[in-house]
Motif scaffolding. Sequence first.
Motif, mmCIF file in Angstrom:
data_model
loop_
_atom_site.group_PDB
_atom_site.id
_atom_site.type_symbol
_atom_site.label_atom_id
_atom_site.label_comp_id
_atom_site.label_asym_id
_atom_site.label_seq_id
_atom_site.Cartn_x
_atom_site.Cartn_y
_atom_site.Cartn_z
ATOM 1 N N LEU A 49 37.232 34.841 33.468
ATOM 2 C CA LEU A 49 38.411 35.344 32.762
ATOM 3 C C LEU A 49 39.373 34.223 32.364
ATOM 4 C CD1 LEU A 49 39.153 38.443 35.048
ATOM 5 C CD2 LEU A 49 37.481 38.213 33.173
ATOM 6 N N TYR A 86 45.126 42.045 32.092
ATOM 7 C CA TYR A 86 44.081 42.837 32.738
ATOM 8 C C TYR A 86 44.679 44.130 33.313
ATOM 9 C CZ TYR A 86 41.874 38.383 32.017
ATOM 10 O OH TYR A 86 41.400 37.227 31.415
ATOM 11 N N THR A 87 45.569 44.730 32.516
ATOM 12 C CA THR A 87 46.373 45.866 32.969
ATOM 13 C C THR A 87 46.413 46.943 31.892
ATOM 14 O OG1 THR A 87 47.784 44.498 34.387
ATOM 15 C CG2 THR A 87 48.761 46.529 33.561
ATOM 16 N N TYR A 95 44.000 47.539 28.962
ATOM 17 C CA TYR A 95 43.122 46.410 29.279
ATOM 18 C C TYR A 95 42.468 46.528 30.647
ATOM 19 C CZ TYR A 95 44.494 43.917 25.085
ATOM 20 O OH TYR A 95 44.681 43.557 23.779
ATOM 21 N N TRP A 96 43.087 47.218 31.592
ATOM 22 C CA TRP A 96 42.423 47.420 32.883
ATOM 23 C C TRP A 96 41.197 48.309 32.724
ATOM 24 C CZ3 TRP A 96 41.113 45.814 37.347
ATOM 25 C CH2 TRP A 96 40.548 46.688 38.286
ATOM 26 N N GLY A 131 43.568 38.659 37.289
ATOM 27 C CA GLY A 131 42.586 39.660 36.877
ATOM 28 C C GLY A 131 41.358 39.672 37.767
ATOM 29 N N LYS A 134 42.269 41.261 41.042
ATOM 30 C CA LYS A 134 42.516 42.679 40.788
ATOM 31 C C LYS A 134 41.186 43.437 40.700
ATOM 32 C CE LYS A 134 45.454 45.484 37.752
ATOM 33 N NZ LYS A 134 46.345 45.401 36.570
ATOM 34 N N ASP A 185 49.056 47.507 40.171
ATOM 35 C CA ASP A 185 49.116 46.187 39.549
ATOM 36 C C ASP A 185 49.664 45.133 40.507
ATOM 37 O OD1 ASP A 185 48.213 47.250 37.086
ATOM 38 O OD2 ASP A 185 50.249 47.909 36.614
#
Length: 263
Positions: A49, A86-87, A95-96, A131, A134, A185
């Motif tokens: 990423l 990444y959410t 985006y998640w 990300g 996560k 998050d």
Amino acid sequence: MALIHCNYGSETLGLSVSMDVILPERSYSQAKQAGTAGRAEKYPVLYLLHGLSDDHTIWQRRTSIERYVSGMNLAVVMPTVYRGFYTDMKQGYAYWTFISEELPHIAQTLFPLSDRREDNFVAGLSMGGYGAFKLGLRRPDRFAAAASLSGALDILALDVEGAPLSRREYANVFGGGEAATGSDDDLLAVAERLKQSGVPAPKLFQCCGTEDFLYEDNQRFLGRARELGLDLTYEEEPGDHDWAYWDKKIQRVLEWLPLESRG
């Protein structure tokens, strides 16, 4: 190794997006000798990423990632998520959902990638380090290992003037510091919930240069991870928030990955 530039449409985002994919190559003569000619081998995969200001091309432009994975029997998928952290943004794109659900599905459909947990890994730098952790902490069913290089691991500390995200952009992504605190998050909260759930956590690798502006944020995550007893390998040495550091540390991550072929 084969390098594939892939442009496709994301149903989740409603956008045309890109990913670059590095795939191991096996010669026809080798496959014929092994009796596997014409059949696709399913490869272990590292989702790699990018950071806030970058895109899917950056790891190839600033490191020798294709050379580093040569001979490892490991595929590398490098997607674009722009500045989405990444959410599933409060005001913006999901985006998640894209990175955790749609991207693996698309990648496994288009390329010979294993869907086994023990063959799936994720790593990233800065925003991508966030990300990666996560994905590892929220999807431990899918990822066996996650690595953060200079990760933005404490998003609550970013809700200040002068942070890489403006206060307005931060609100668009996370809804503001109050909304982010304790949410899915907030990695410190996610790590605690995972530990309490009893679900096996992935192996974690964390590194940060001591001159990095995110060093203190990394220390906060490290302290909490150690309190929770997570399986985390931590390394630090002199280094800044730059590619000289990340080029060195991604090689260390590749050595650390728990690939089954290593025994």
